[in-house]
Design a protein around this motif. Structure first.
Motif, mmCIF file in Angstrom:
data_model
loop_
_atom_site.group_PDB
_atom_site.id
_atom_site.type_symbol
_atom_site.label_atom_id
_atom_site.label_comp_id
_atom_site.label_asym_id
_atom_site.label_seq_id
_atom_site.Cartn_x
_atom_site.Cartn_y
_atom_site.Cartn_z
ATOM 1 N N PRO A 194 0.843 -1.369 -0.091
ATOM 2 C CA PRO A 194 0.061 0.221 -0.065
ATOM 3 C C PRO A 194 0.858 1.168 0.207
ATOM 4 N N LEU A 195 1.275 1.527 -1.159
ATOM 5 C CA LEU A 195 2.111 2.740 -1.030
ATOM 6 C C LEU A 195 1.413 4.238 -0.776
ATOM 7 N N TYR A 196 2.234 4.933 -0.267
ATOM 8 C CA TYR A 196 1.920 6.441 0.024
ATOM 9 C C TYR A 196 2.143 7.215 -1.604
ATOM 10 N N TYR A 197 1.260 7.974 -2.121
ATOM 11 C CA TYR A 197 1.930 8.677 -3.360
ATOM 12 C C TYR A 197 1.548 10.289 -2.724
ATOM 13 N N SER A 198 2.510 11.187 -3.037
ATOM 14 C CA SER A 198 2.282 12.527 -2.843
ATOM 15 C C SER A 198 0.959 13.101 -3.533
ATOM 16 N N GLN A 199 0.606 14.045 -2.795
ATOM 17 C CA GLN A 199 -0.734 14.549 -3.504
ATOM 18 C C GLN A 199 -0.209 15.602 -4.571
ATOM 19 N N GLY A 200 -1.460 16.013 -5.588
ATOM 20 C CA GLY A 200 -1.051 16.893 -6.321
ATOM 21 C C GLY A 200 -0.824 16.496 -7.724
ATOM 22 N N TYR A 201 -0.546 17.333 -8.521
ATOM 23 C CA TYR A 201 -0.266 17.394 -9.920
ATOM 24 C C TYR A 201 0.119 16.158 -10.588
#
Ligand code: SF4
Ligand code: SF4
Lengths: 616, 214
Positions: free
Chosen positions: B41-48
């Motif tokens: 369950p990888l975390y991805y940075s938010q945003g564009y």
């Protein structure tokens, strides 16, 4: 592979990761447990070869057999080649690191004419005799396929067997036969004779050519009765059940297309008259959206790529496009996967879904009107009107696009200076269209006009036509340059000397093998790369071997002349091509295969469109 | 909106064999894809332009191997480290191996030293090599902006050398702090022409107390 023997070399070359293998997904078999070892050789760099879908598909088909191990081999860049030659390291395969010269079969894919010197140079680097006539069963069998194999003649002296058409099943057949002959210890000559009977296989050494005093082919026939006079291409009929690799090596280093590639369909319903792919890939065969969606999901699980590129000749003609995009977008967005579509037809449906599917980061769009005036677009059968072009551009601008790239061609038949000026006029109209609209403040538009030179290709209606001379092409290129007056239009064009060489080999016969061998001897390779292409070297080569390249590139062939590739049967008849050539001159268009069948020759040979089209 | 809770997992891994020909940028891409394939369950940075939060302790240079390297990856759930290690390992190419995973004990900025095994292909003896490296070690150091001659001896914490067949094994402990990293290749540069080749393997990362960084 074990890299010990080249350790010191790898420390000295650029991008050593090209030469070591070991990527995730690499297939290693026990070499002692297989009967046949095949090296799939791509005659260009690792980065280009690893991006090639055809090579992935074919290797997968071969490796599905437990008695066969198919490995990879690419053309080393010149720094690596220099080191290999100096240290006496022959060309090797990436998986096992074993020398290509010890393989049973080396299979080359011929994607473009300018890779021919690379093929021969790779044989030389492998320590394999260059000419088929100098080889026997102690050497690997050299086979070749791909789009350029439709006119195999220029490479005829080097290659033992050409595979014409789609090789998924034919190649396996050929390998089976080779395995049989190898086991029985039978000589190469016997094998070749048997191979020539497999559908789609062409053994050039089994044919005799004679030439008339004017240099044209006077006779071409098979030397033996049991060797067919014509070689019919092989192709798949059902794409849904076609082998498709969902698992493959994930390169460490950056490659040209480092992403998932989804082949949506084969063939093209349009018949642009300059386009070889549009003819040789007929008939149209589509995969269903369900199958594509399943393959995409599997690929994603196995590769971890974050981009799916849909690949096909004219993607917007896919009948299931909307359904496919809906399915894919249903899960790819969540997984942060971008979809990318290749160059679109400008008139194609440019809806919400399409916009969503386009890579959000790519702000440019490409369109290919190919010619600047309606008259000339009719000649080449690019069935698209100026209104449609403008509507397509308007839709793109309305959605915030500010960069468009347009592809054109110079040197088309019947082309006049007005047609050239028409390119500039059209580009200017598109610029004006942008400024006539409400737009984001401060954002300018860039229209890139990219112009290539027509290379008349075998199996196109333009196959008989001589190419414009290099000087004439240059004049046209300059004329267009003068017509472009705004910096909003970026103009670039192809090197006409490169296109000339392409035309020589595209329309050449087997006498050109001598020129290729001589060019390699003089160090010519990577001809498709600016840094290696040398027109002056090639001019000297042709002089040295006594060949007039203009005879092949610039001369118009007679309709009743025996063409160098006439023994190859691509499914489409010569009569159809001639009819199209005549319609071109008459500036008359031909409808696409969905609107109406034009009886190209595939009606009862696997085309499923003609009945539907014929009813209209 | 609730802030996303992240769990940083520290992965201890090795980069060996042909992987030494892979640059750090390419290594990052390879590890990123392996993480995606691992199904964690990888975390991805938010945003564009969402991306993973993946940080390497001290990437080895090209042509060097690492028996001990660390990277941190942010996850959305607290997973069993051993299972995560296994999942990542099976998604990596053969020459990149995960040894273990755990929740971090120390910060990467507490990294101070790194130890190496350097197999020198040389006619010099171990004693000669030690002797040469005993005093000032002035080498040309290139950075993006300039090229200057500096004495790197303060950055050599210790070293031993041993004669072997075909050369010398040099085992230095070098400064590896974020602001004072010494690439072991400078030792080879300093020894000059007498060394024909060198296989460098990083063996461990340490904190200021010479405790393995975990
Ligand atoms: S649309 Fe025209 S140019 Fe494109 S693949 Fe089809 S025939 Fe060729
Ligand atoms: S048979 Fe008719 S419909 Fe089929 S490819 Fe040929 S022209 Fe098109």
């Amino acid at each position: 592979m074990n890299t010990d023997r080249i350790k010191h070399i790898l420390a000295r070359v650029e991008k050593p990761g090209r030469y070591t293998g070991g990527e995730y997904g690499e297939l290693i078999k026990d070499k002692n447990a297989v009967d046949l070892r095949v090296a799939f050789c791509f005659p260009d760099t690792y980065e280009i070869g690893m991006s090639n879908l055809g090579m992935k598909i074919l290797r997968d088909c071969l490796n599905a057999k437990d008695w066969l191990w198919c490995e990879r081999c690419f053309a080393p860049w010149d720094d690596m080649e220099r080191e290999m030659r100096r240290e006496g390291v022959p060309l090797y395969a990436l998986e096992s690191g074993d020398d290509i010269k010890d393989f049973d079969i080396a299979a080359f894919t011929l994607q473009y004419e300018l890779c021919y010197t690379n093929v021969v140079n790779m044989l030389s680097l492998a320590g394999i005799p260059l000419f088929a006539a100098e080889r026997d069963e102690s050497h690997p069998l050299i086979i070749a396929g791909g789009a350029c194999a439709y006119n195999p003649e220029p490479m005829a002296d080097f290659v033992d067997v050409f595979s014409i058409g789609e090789g998924e099943y034919a190649l396996v057949e050929l390998c089976k036969l080779y395995r049989e002959y190898k086991k029985a210890g039978r000589p190469r000559a016997e094998f070749l004779r048997a191979a020539a009977k497999i559908k789609g296989m062409y053994v050039p050494s089994l044919y005799e050519v004679s030439y008339g005093e004017d240099g044209r082919i006077s006779d071409f026939r098979s030397k033996y009765e049991d060797v067919p006079e014509r070689i019919e291409k092989t192709f798949l009929t059902d794409m849904d059940s076609a082998p498709f690799p969902t698992c493959y090596e994930i390169p460490y280093i950056d490659t040209v297309h480092d992403r998932m590639v989804l082949e949506v369909f084969r063939g093209c319903i349009r018949g642009c008259r300059f386009c070889q792919a549009g003819i040789i890939c007929r008939p149209v065969r589509e995969k269903s959206p369900e199958v594509l969606d399943r393959q995409a999901r599997e690929m994603y699980k196995r590769t971890g790529y974050n981009e799916i590129s849909m690949c096909s000749l004219s993607i917007s003609d896919y009948s299931g496009l909307e359904g496919l995009l809906e399915r894919l977008l249903g899960w790819t967005e969540k997984e942060r996967i971008n979809l990318s579509l290749p160059s679109m037809r400008i008139d194609s449906f440019y809806g919400e879904l399409m916009e969503k599917a386009m890579n959000v980061r790519q702000s440019g769009l490409t369109f290919a009107p190919e010619a600047g005036t309606q008259r000339l677009r009719d000649v080449i059968n690019k069935n698209i009107s100026e209104d449609e072009i403008m509507a397509g551009c308007a839709a793109a601008f309305d959605r915030g696009r500010t960069a468009l790239k347009l592809y054109f061609m110079n040197g088309l038949p019947t082309e006049t200076d007005d047609d050239i000026r028409g390119i500039a006029t059209l580009a200017q109209k598109i610029v004006d269209l942008y400024y006539s609209k409400k737009r984001q403040k401060g954002k300018g538009v860039t229209v890139t006009v990219s112009v290539s030179c027509l290379v008349p290709k075998p199996f196109t209606p333009f196959q008989w036509m001589g190419q414009d001379t290099v000087d004439e092409l240059k004049r046209k290129q300059l004329l267009l340059k003068e017509c472009i007056t705004t910096r909003k239009i970026v103009y670039n064009y192809h090197d006409s000397e490169v296109s000339f060489l392409e035309a020589v080999f595209a329309r050449g016969d087997r006498r050109l093998s001598a020129a290729i061998a001589e060019a390699v001897r003089r160090g010519q390779r990577f001809d498709s790369w600016d840094e290696f292409f040398s027109y002056s070297t090639w001019t000297q080569v042709f002089e040295a071997v006594g060949i007039d390249p203009a005879f092949y590139a610039n001369r118009s062939f007679d309709y009743d002349e025996r063409l160098p590739w006439d023994h190859i049967d691509c499914g489409v008849t010569k009569e159809f091509l001639r009819r199209e050539a005549e319609l071109a001159v008459a500036e008359t268009t031909t409808p696409d295969c969905r609107s109406r069948c034009s009886a190209c020759g595939l009606q009862d040979k696997g085309c499923t469109l003609w009945k539907k089209g014929g009813a209209n | 909106m609730q802030p996303i809770v992240k769990y940083t997992l520290r992965v201890c891994w090795q980069k060996k064999g042909n992987a030494k020909y892979i640059s750090h940028l390419d290594t990052q891409r390879t590890v990123t894809r392996a993480l995606v394939r691992s199904g964690l369950p990888l975390y991805y940075s938010q945003g564009y332009n969402p991306h993973l939060k993946l940080v390497f302790a001290l990437p080895v240079s090209m042509y060097q191997e690492a028996l001990y390297d660390l990277f941190d990856i942010d996850l959305l759930e607290r997973v069993d480290p051993a299972a995560a290690a296994e999942a990542i390992n099976s998604a990596l190419p053969e020459d990149m191996t995960v040894i273990s995973a755990a929740y971090p004990v120390k910060k990467f900025k507490e990294l101070v030293f790194a130890s190496y095994d350097m197999r020198l292909d040389t006619a010099l003896s171990a004693a000669e090599v030690t002797e040469m490296l005993a005093g000032e070690v002035r080498v040309e150091k290139k950075s993006k902006k300039k090229c200057q001659v500096v004495d790197i001896s303060p950055m050599i914490k210790s070293l031993t050398a041993e004669d072997t067949e075909g050369g010398v094994i040099l085992r230095p402990v070098l400064s590896a702090a974020p602001d004072a990293y010494l690439n072991p290749k400078y030792l080879v540069d300093f020894l000059g022409d007498k060394v024909k080749g060198c296989d460098t393997v990083r063996t461990m990362l340490f904190d200021g107390d010479m405790e393995p960084l975990k």
